[in-house]
Write a protein that holds these residues in place. Structure first.
Motif, PDB file in Angstrom:
ATOM      1  N   TYR A   1       0.830  -1.208   0.000  1.00 31.16           N
ATOM      2  CA  TYR A   1       0.000   0.000   0.000  1.00 31.16           C
ATOM      3  C   TYR A   1       0.865   1.259   0.000  1.00 31.16           C
ATOM      4  CZ  TYR A   1      -4.179  -2.796   1.145  1.00 31.16           C
ATOM      5  OH  TYR A   1      -5.222  -3.692   1.114  1.00 31.16           O
ATOM      6  N   ASP A   2       1.937   1.254   0.791  1.00 26.47           N
ATOM      7  CA  ASP A   2       2.825   2.426   0.841  1.00 26.47           C
ATOM      8  C   ASP A   2       3.450   2.695  -0.523  1.00 26.47           C
ATOM      9  OD1 ASP A   2       2.305   2.771   3.539  1.00 26.47           O
ATOM     10  OD2 ASP A   2       4.091   1.684   4.203  1.00 26.47           O
ATOM     11  N   ALA A   3       3.872   1.627  -1.203  1.00 22.01           N
ATOM     12  CA  ALA A   3       4.494   1.788  -2.522  1.00 22.01           C
ATOM     13  C   ALA A   3       3.496   2.344  -3.536  1.00 22.01           C
ATOM     14  CB  ALA A   3       5.059   0.451  -3.004  1.00 22.01           C
ATOM     15  N   LEU A   4       2.262   1.855  -3.490  1.00 23.15           N
ATOM     16  CA  LEU A   4       1.238   2.364  -4.399  1.00 23.15           C
ATOM     17  C   LEU A   4       0.937   3.837  -4.113  1.00 23.15           C
ATOM     18  CD1 LEU A   4      -1.254  -0.665  -4.391  1.00 23.15           C
ATOM     19  CD2 LEU A   4       0.237   0.023  -6.266  1.00 23.15           C
ATOM     20  N   ASP A   5       0.838   4.173  -2.845  1.00 21.50           N
ATOM     21  CA  ASP A   5       0.573   5.566  -2.480  1.00 21.50           C
ATOM     22  C   ASP A   5       1.679   6.491  -2.984  1.00 21.50           C
ATOM     23  OD1 ASP A   5      -1.723   4.751  -1.202  1.00 21.50           O
ATOM     24  OD2 ASP A   5      -0.877   4.819   0.826  1.00 21.50           O
ATOM     25  N   SER A   6       2.926   6.005  -2.927  1.00 24.62           N
ATOM     26  CA  SER A   6       4.053   6.844  -3.342  1.00 24.62           C
ATOM     27  C   SER A   6       4.026   7.159  -4.830  1.00 24.62           C
ATOM     28  CB  SER A   6       5.379   6.154  -2.986  1.00 24.62           C
ATOM     29  OG  SER A   6       5.600   5.010  -3.801  1.00 24.62           O
ATOM     30  N   ARG A   7       3.312   6.353  -5.618  1.00 21.62           N
ATOM     31  CA  ARG A   7       3.192   6.588  -7.062  1.00 21.62           C
ATOM     32  C   ARG A   7       1.855   7.219  -7.435  1.00 21.62           C
ATOM     33  NH1 ARG A   7       6.873   4.020 -10.776  1.00 21.62           N
ATOM     34  NH2 ARG A   7       5.439   4.894 -12.313  1.00 21.62           N
ATOM     35  N   ASP A   8       1.102   7.681  -6.438  1.00 24.12           N
ATOM     36  CA  ASP A   8      -0.239   8.236  -6.674  1.00 24.12           C
ATOM     37  C   ASP A   8      -1.156   7.215  -7.331  1.00 24.12           C
ATOM     38  OD1 ASP A   8       0.389  10.749  -5.581  1.00 24.12           O
ATOM     39  OD2 ASP A   8       1.212  11.439  -7.481  1.00 24.12           O
ATOM     40  N   LEU A   9      -0.948   5.950  -6.974  1.00 21.02           N
ATOM     41  CA  LEU A   9      -1.775   4.863  -7.483  1.00 21.02           C
ATOM     42  C   LEU A   9      -2.393   4.101  -6.318  1.00 21.02           C
ATOM     43  CD1 LEU A   9       0.618   3.549 -10.269  1.00 21.02           C
ATOM     44  CD2 LEU A   9      -1.618   4.612 -10.657  1.00 21.02           C
ATOM     45  N   ALA A  10      -2.986   4.831  -5.391  1.00 24.31           N
ATOM     46  CA  ALA A  10      -3.536   4.225  -4.181  1.00 24.31           C
ATOM     47  C   ALA A  10      -4.509   3.106  -4.527  1.00 24.31           C
ATOM     48  CB  ALA A  10      -4.242   5.287  -3.341  1.00 24.31           C
ATOM     49  N   ALA A  11      -4.460   2.030  -3.757  1.00 24.56           N
ATOM     50  CA  ALA A  11      -5.375   0.909  -3.967  1.00 24.56           C
ATOM     51  C   ALA A  11      -6.817   1.413  -3.950  1.00 24.56           C
ATOM     52  CB  ALA A  11      -5.171  -0.144  -2.886  1.00 24.56           C
ATOM     53  N   GLY A  12      -7.592   0.962  -4.912  1.00 27.46           N
ATOM     54  CA  GLY A  12      -8.993   1.359  -4.996  1.00 27.46           C
ATOM     55  C   GLY A  12      -9.234   2.621  -5.806  1.00 27.46           C
ATOM     56  N   SER A  13      -8.172   3.355  -6.147  1.00 24.12           N
ATOM     57  CA  SER A  13      -8.336   4.561  -6.953  1.00 24.12           C
ATOM     58  C   SER A  13      -8.676   4.183  -8.389  1.00 24.12           C
ATOM     59  CB  SER A  13      -7.068   5.416  -6.929  1.00 24.12           C
ATOM     60  OG  SER A  13      -6.009   4.730  -7.575  1.00 24.12           O
ATOM     61  N   ALA A  14      -9.264   5.141  -9.116  1.00 25.46           N
ATOM     62  CA  ALA A  14      -9.620   4.860 -10.511  1.00 25.46           C
ATOM     63  C   ALA A  14      -8.393   4.494 -11.325  1.00 25.46           C
ATOM     64  CB  ALA A  14     -10.308   6.087 -11.118  1.00 25.46           C
ATOM     65  N   GLN A  15      -7.259   5.182 -11.050  1.00 25.27           N
ATOM     66  CA  GLN A  15      -6.036   4.889 -11.811  1.00 25.27           C
ATOM     67  C   GLN A  15      -5.528   3.471 -11.519  1.00 25.27           C
ATOM     68  OE1 GLN A  15      -6.628   7.498  -9.913  1.00 25.27           O
ATOM     69  NE2 GLN A  15      -6.071   9.409 -10.955  1.00 25.27           N
ATOM     70  N   ALA A  16      -5.552   3.069 -10.247  1.00 20.49           N
ATOM     71  CA  ALA A  16      -5.081   1.728  -9.895  1.00 20.49           C
ATOM     72  C   ALA A  16      -5.977   0.658 -10.487  1.00 20.49           C
ATOM     73  CB  ALA A  16      -5.016   1.573  -8.373  1.00 20.49           C
ATOM     74  N   ARG A  17      -7.273   0.868 -10.448  1.00 20.48           N
ATOM     75  CA  ARG A  17      -8.188  -0.131 -10.994  1.00 20.48           C
ATOM     76  C   ARG A  17      -8.036  -0.277 -12.502  1.00 20.48           C
ATOM     77  NH1 ARG A  17     -13.586   2.118  -9.062  1.00 20.48           N
ATOM     78  NH2 ARG A  17     -14.409   0.574 -10.525  1.00 20.48           N
ATOM     79  N   ARG A  18      -7.716   0.813 -13.181  1.00 19.75           N
ATOM     80  CA  ARG A  18      -7.475   0.725 -14.617  1.00 19.75           C
ATOM     81  C   ARG A  18      -6.139   0.059 -14.925  1.00 19.75           C
ATOM     82  NH1 ARG A  18      -7.667   6.545 -16.719  1.00 19.75           N
ATOM     83  NH2 ARG A  18      -6.926   5.471 -18.610  1.00 19.75           N
TER      84      ARG A  18
END
Length: 380
Positions: free
Chosen positions: A360-377
């Protein structure tokens, strides 16, 4: 008939009755547990005790009919071509709404420079939404990547999917850099240029394409990050002794907040937030679920799954997954294992939870937080 013969006949009858009774008992013990068993009060004291200690009740969890939420630009590779939201909106407007009155903008994420190649389409004058819709290509894919067109509304200045009855001062076309099928490659970028150019010619726009080498390199870098941070977790719940019927499983799952999914043999724990993917999925044999008499189908295992990158961290999905698995195991006399059949200890689950926090921390650092529209795409 002598007394001896009568005695032997009586003994033989008793033995035969005993065999029949034993066979009936064995058959009843091997039959799958059903909803009727519980509804009729046939549950054992241990089962009833387990029911009273479940960590969730329907009052604790939001229970509503779940609608499948798919990423807007990133659907499953190889799946049928999805209907374009803009076309659906246009069709709806033409049937039930005066196009000149318009309709509310689509509530969907738009193109994002973080995960999309975006090419501005410069217009000499404003263009109508009807003209944009008419010029859209027949397919919304470039190779294995989603393709989209957006317009900047004259009324609001916001970017949106083209809608009938609107006017646009500027347009842009985009293609996703990466998804689970891999990174955007040279061939796909070239196909994007051809498709976007044809659309631009149709509406009288001048496209401004970014450098192919730079975008393909960016796609590879994003794909490398996504490949190292994709996570899909699964628990298998196996029956210790007596098998379960589909109805028996569904009854226990429903008490924890699960509702029927779109496919037979699938239930979901829906998110309390509109527009979000389900928190958890519970899956069992679809053939058993569709059997002529499902209550006679025997299930020896069911699967719980979590699409980590699709569910917001704030939902505490892994903690809830553990609690649901434990509750079902206790209530249905099952054991929690991995895909290989190895029981999962509390220590193992603790380590998985710690690894997920790092993810989760790694995803947040790339502005790709889990559950975000960008992450889901991206993770689709």
């Amino acid at each position: 008939m002598s007394t001896l013969q009568i005695g032997l006949a009586i003994i033989g009858g008793l033995v035969l009755a005993g065999v029949v009774a034993y066979n009936a008992w064995v058959t009843s013990k091997s039959a799958p547990r059903t909803v009727r068993e519980r509804a009729g009060g046939g549950a054992s004291p241990d089962e009833r005790a387990g029911d009273e200690t479940l960590p969730y009740t329907p009052a604790d969890l939001t229970e509503h009919e779940m609608q499948r939420v798919d990423p807007v630009f990133g659907d499953t590779p190889g799946a049928p071509e999805p209907a374009d939201p803009a076309e659906v909106a246009a069709a709806t407007a033409s049937v039930s709404i005066n196009p000149l009155m318009g309709q509310p903008p689509e509530k969907r994420p738009g193109l994002d420079a973080l995960i999309d190649v975006i090419a501005p389409l410069v217009l000499e004058h404003e263009v109508s939404g009807d003209a944009v819709l008419a010029a859209l290509p027949g397919t919304r894919r470039v190779g294995s990547k989603p393709f989209a067109v957006e317009g900047q509304s004259e009324a609001t200045g916001e970017w949106e999917g083209p809608r009938a009855g609107q006017r646009y001062r500027a347009l842009q076309a985009g293609v996703q850099l990466a998804n689970r099928s891999g990174a955007l490659n040279d061939i796909e970028f070239s196909e994007f240029v051809v498709k976007a150019q044809a659309f631009a010619d149709a509406v009288g726009a001048a496209p401004d394409f970014p450098d192919m080498r730079a975008e393909v390199a960016r796609a590879r870098e994003l794909d490398a990050f996504a490949s190292g941070h994709d996570a899909q977790l699964g628990f298998t719940l196996r029956a210790r002794r007596t098998a379960w019927s589909p109805g028996y499983v569904a009854q226990h799952a429903a008490r924890l907040g699960f509702v029927a999914g779109a496919l037979p043999g699938r239930m979901v724990l829906a998110s309390g937030q509109n527009g979000q993917a389900p928190i958890l999925s519970l899956v069992f044999d679809s053939q058993a679920a569709m059997a002529e008499d499902p209550e006679q189908s025997a299930l020896r295992e069911i699967a719980l799954s979590l699409e980590v990158t699709h569910v917001p961290r704030g939902e505490q999905p892994f903690a809830r997954m553990r609690q649901v698995a434990t509750a079902l195991a206790d209530a249905m006399e099952g054991v929690i294992t991995d895909d290989g059949g190895q029981p999962l200890s509390a220590d193992t689950m603790d380590r998985i939870g710690a690894d997920l926090e790092s993810l989760y921390d790694a995803l947040d650092s790339r502005d790709l937080a889990a559950g975000s529209a960008q992450a889901r795409r991206l993770f689709s």
